[in-house]
Design a protein around this motif. Structure first.
Motif, PDB file in Angstrom:
ATOM      1  N   UNK A   1       0.847  -1.283  -0.049  1.00 41.16           N
ATOM      2  CA  UNK A   1      -0.004   0.041   0.229  1.00 41.16           C
ATOM      3  C   UNK A   1       0.857   1.278  -0.059  1.00 41.16           C
ATOM      4  N   UNK A   2       1.968   1.291   0.904  1.00 44.30           N
ATOM      5  CA  UNK A   2       2.953   2.414   0.930  1.00 44.30           C
ATOM      6  C   UNK A   2       4.429   2.089   0.737  1.00 44.30           C
ATOM      7  N   UNK A   3       5.085   2.932   0.083  1.00 49.75           N
ATOM      8  CA  UNK A   3       6.431   2.219  -0.220  1.00 49.75           C
ATOM      9  C   UNK A   3       7.288   3.171   0.301  1.00 49.75           C
ATOM     10  N   UNK A   4       8.745   2.649   0.292  1.00 47.19           N
ATOM     11  CA  UNK A   4       9.832   3.489   0.668  1.00 47.19           C
ATOM     12  C   UNK A   4      10.832   2.965  -0.044  1.00 47.19           C
ATOM     13  N   UNK A   5      11.993   3.704  -0.108  1.00 51.65           N
ATOM     14  CA  UNK A   5      13.340   3.191  -0.859  1.00 51.65           C
ATOM     15  C   UNK A   5      14.274   2.754   0.228  1.00 51.65           C
ATOM     16  N   UNK A   6      14.734   1.333  -0.197  1.00 53.45           N
ATOM     17  CA  UNK A   6      15.831   0.895   0.558  1.00 53.45           C
ATOM     18  C   UNK A   6      17.018   1.333   0.164  1.00 53.45           C
ATOM     19  N   UNK A   7      18.025   1.290   1.243  1.00 50.08           N
ATOM     20  CA  UNK A   7      19.257   1.689   1.035  1.00 50.08           C
ATOM     21  C   UNK A   7      20.076   0.658   0.060  1.00 50.08           C
ATOM     22  N   UNK A   8      20.810   1.213  -0.844  1.00 47.39           N
ATOM     23  CA  UNK A   8      21.585   0.216  -2.046  1.00 47.39           C
ATOM     24  C   UNK A   8      22.814   0.115  -1.442  1.00 47.39           C
ATOM     25  N   UNK A   9      23.283  -0.907  -1.124  1.00 47.59           N
ATOM     26  CA  UNK A   9      24.785  -1.166  -0.610  1.00 47.59           C
ATOM     27  C   UNK A   9      25.639  -0.970  -1.827  1.00 47.59           C
ATOM     28  N   UNK A  10      26.917  -0.399  -1.564  1.00 46.86           N
ATOM     29  CA  UNK A  10      27.650   0.105  -2.568  1.00 46.86           C
ATOM     30  C   UNK A  10      28.950  -0.743  -2.740  1.00 46.86           C
ATOM     31  N   UNK A  11      28.632  -2.069  -3.045  1.00 52.38           N
ATOM     32  CA  UNK A  11      29.738  -3.012  -3.162  1.00 52.38           C
ATOM     33  C   UNK A  11      30.090  -2.795  -4.589  1.00 52.38           C
ATOM     34  N   UNK A  12      31.495  -3.153  -4.702  1.00 52.04           N
ATOM     35  CA  UNK A  12      32.051  -2.804  -5.812  1.00 52.04           C
ATOM     36  C   UNK A  12      32.546  -4.150  -6.614  1.00 52.04           C
ATOM     37  N   UNK A  13      31.827  -4.356  -7.820  1.00 46.05           N
ATOM     38  CA  UNK A  13      32.104  -5.356  -8.687  1.00 46.05           C
ATOM     39  C   UNK A  13      33.241  -5.076  -9.735  1.00 46.05           C
ATOM     40  N   UNK A  14      33.853  -6.260 -10.196  1.00 53.42           N
ATOM     41  CA  UNK A  14      34.791  -5.944 -11.398  1.00 53.42           C
ATOM     42  C   UNK A  14      34.184  -6.118 -12.459  1.00 53.42           C
ATOM     43  N   UNK A  15      34.297  -5.555 -13.728  1.00 54.11           N
ATOM     44  CA  UNK A  15      33.810  -5.890 -14.886  1.00 54.11           C
ATOM     45  C   UNK A  15      33.298  -4.561 -15.662  1.00 54.11           C
ATOM     46  N   UNK A  16      32.677  -4.749 -16.952  1.00 51.49           N
ATOM     47  CA  UNK A  16      32.576  -3.555 -17.848  1.00 51.49           C
ATOM     48  C   UNK A  16      31.227  -3.348 -17.532  1.00 51.49           C
ATOM     49  N   UNK A  17      30.365  -3.916 -16.842  1.00 55.10           N
ATOM     50  CA  UNK A  17      29.039  -3.887 -16.543  1.00 55.10           C
ATOM     51  C   UNK A  17      28.650  -3.983 -15.064  1.00 55.10           C
ATOM     52  N   UNK A  18      27.309  -4.020 -14.802  1.00 50.57           N
ATOM     53  CA  UNK A  18      26.707  -4.357 -13.593  1.00 50.57           C
ATOM     54  C   UNK A  18      26.420  -5.873 -13.753  1.00 50.57           C
ATOM     55  N   UNK A  19      27.525  -6.604 -13.443  1.00 52.89           N
ATOM     56  CA  UNK A  19      26.984  -8.260 -13.682  1.00 52.89           C
ATOM     57  C   UNK A  19      26.768  -8.974 -12.326  1.00 52.89           C
TER      58      UNK A  19
END
Ligand code: MTE
Ligand code: MO
Length: 476
Positions: free
Chosen positions: A401-419
């Motif tokens: 019914x109601x929404x909030x935004x979760x915190x996105x954890x900023x783990x850094x992966x290796x590679x050209x895109x968000x794999x």
């Protein structure tokens, strides 16, 4: 009736995979299946059984246990096993070959769906880490773990003109630059159980949210190896459309050639997982890693690559990993749907935890979120196909019914895109917590997840990505 030919077991054993004519037994009957092999729908996997009984293989591949298959086999009948070689009318147990004799021991924390072949989910503790420890990375085997070794393993590249080039693992390691990519693998059946529970029954392993894991994969670029084998990776003819991969135990799949040679596609022939040699279950000594693509295309124990106009002819390319409309069931016209490659945006709740200001550890945690009251910590993963970044995760404590935004954890992966997956977290006062927590994610193309399961239903339960909902009960 003519006297039936009596055949000694020792003679059957001489008609194995290297013999000119190949025999199998079923029960006490002997068949010369040489002429059947080229047309066998399951491909060359049947070579594993020749020279002995098929019975124990057919009890794994239960598609065989029907009259039309028995009838085909009967047409190759050549005689009976000599009764002197049978015990109680059966081939003695010591002469039966255990297809799973090479399977490794597995971590007890895995949630096992089936053990022969092994299909097991990553437990919650593994889903909470950015990089999944190797021994609790989910396992999806269609068959047994083949016997392979680093020193003997070879991979053959077959070019469109039929030319072949062979590489040992040492060739790959010595002659190509190594690369490390952080990538999530997700089975297309991940969360199938949720679809079954919230819509209706689906066919396949009932994975909950743990048919997904993340690793740092090290290997050589497929693009570099294809170029070395003589394939013009930047200017190839239009007729070459697919890269097919074959696994040592007979599994096979393919990907579009554009992905295979994409400079930013990061497709690897991988030999390490998190800095260690691949474990037996995950493809030792070599597997394909196709980041951003359904895990079914990351062929383990890979020993042959074929560049072709056609997709892999395997059942896993032509049939199983395809999606149909909610109305389609049973035995669809498989040719009408494309094989799954990139996956849709996905997210799931992997943990719900009560936090109390009376506990010292919880109090510290609550303070980070500016809270001093009883609260609930919600955590999970979000992930999209094709390397599309997750840009937002919406969470609800009141069934949407109601929404909030979760915190996105900023783990850094290796590679050209968000794999790799994006982990997320949300802490909410218990006062606001209703009976159901819900999550949905949004990727960089603004794709999001469907709210209900009925509209997304398909009888195989593939690509289940409807809003994940988890029930909540406050502590008394
Ligand atoms: N490769 C081979 N050779 N045999 C298999 O059974 N299963 C595929 C893919 N590659 C498979 C395979 C499927 S459906 C999935 S989901 C992934 O491997 C699972 O990889 P994992 O077991 O390393 O998690
Ligand atoms: Mo899979």
């Amino acid at each position: 009736t003519p006297e039936r030919r009596k055949i000694r077991l020792a003679e059957v054993q001489k008609h194995g995979r290297d013999a000119e004519t190949k025999w199998v037994t079923r029960g006490a009957r002997v068949y010369d299946i040489t002429d059947w092999i080229p047309g066998h729908p399951g491909g060359e996997v049947i070579l594993r059984a020749v020279g002995g009984p098929v019975d124990q293989y057919w009890s794994i591949f239960t598609v065989h246990m029907k009259q039309e298959v028995y009838d085909i086999l009967e047409s190759y009948y050549i005689g009976d096993i000599d009764p002197g070689d049978l015990v109680d009318g059966q081939v003695p147990v010591e002469d039966l070959h255990d297809p799973f004799e090479n399977d490794p021991r597995r971590d007890k924390r895995l949630h096992v769906h089936t053990s022969r072949p092994c299909n097991a989910e990553t437990p919650t503790e593994g889903l909470g880490a950015f990089v999944t420890p190797n021994d609790i990375f989910y396992v999806r085997n269609h068959m047994w773990v083949p016997s392979t070794s680093e020193s003997d393993h070879k991979i053959v590249v077959e070019l469109p003109n039929g030319e072949e080039k062979e590489y040992s693992l040492k060739d790959l390691k010595d002659n190509f630059e190594s690369t490390t990519v952080t990538a999530t693998l997700q089975c297309s059946g991940n969360r199938r159980k949720n679809m079954t529970q919230e819509s209706r029954s689906t066919k396949g392993l009932q994975w909950n949210v743990g048919g997904i894991s993340t690793s740092e994969w090290t290997g050589v670029r497929l693009r570099d190896v294809l170029a070395d084998a003589g394939f013009p990776v930047d200017e190839y003819p239009d007729e070459v459309r697919h890269a097919q991969f074959m696994g040592a135990e007979a599994y096979g799949a393919s990907i579009p050639i554009d992905k295979a040679v994409d400079r930013r596609g990061d497709v690897l022939l991988a030999y390490e997982m998190n800095g260690k040699p691949l474990p037996p279950d995950h493809g030792y000594p070599l597997r394909v890693l196709v980041p951003g693509t359904v895990a079914a295309r990351s062929v383990k124990w890979v020993n042959r690559i074929i560049l072709s106009e056609d997709e892999s002819s395997s059942q896993w390319q032509q049939r199983d990993y395809k999606c149909f409309g909610p109305n389609v069931g049973g035995n669809p016209d498989w040719g009408t749907a494309p094989a799954i490659q990139e996956m849709p945006v996905q997210s799931a709740i992997t943990s719900l935890r009560d936090l109390s200001p009376h506990s010292q550890a919880d109090r510290k945690y609550l303070r980070l979120y500016g809270l001093e009251e009883d609260s609930v910590a919600v955590e999970g993963y979000s992930f999209s196909g094709g390397g599309r970044r997750i840009v937002r995760v919406d969470v609800s404590a009141d069934n949407g019914r109601t929404w909030h935004q979760a915190e996105l954890l900023s783990d850094k992966g290796k590679g050209a895109k968000a794999w790799a997956w994006t982990r997320w977290r949300w802490v909410v006062p218990r006062q606001q917590a209703g009976r159901w927590f819900v999550v949905k994610a949004v990727d960089e193309a603004y794709n999001t997840q469907p709210s209900d399961y009925d509209s997304n239903y398909n009888f195989r339960g593939h690509l289940t990505s409807s809003w994940h909902r988890v029930g909540y009960r406050p502590p008394d």
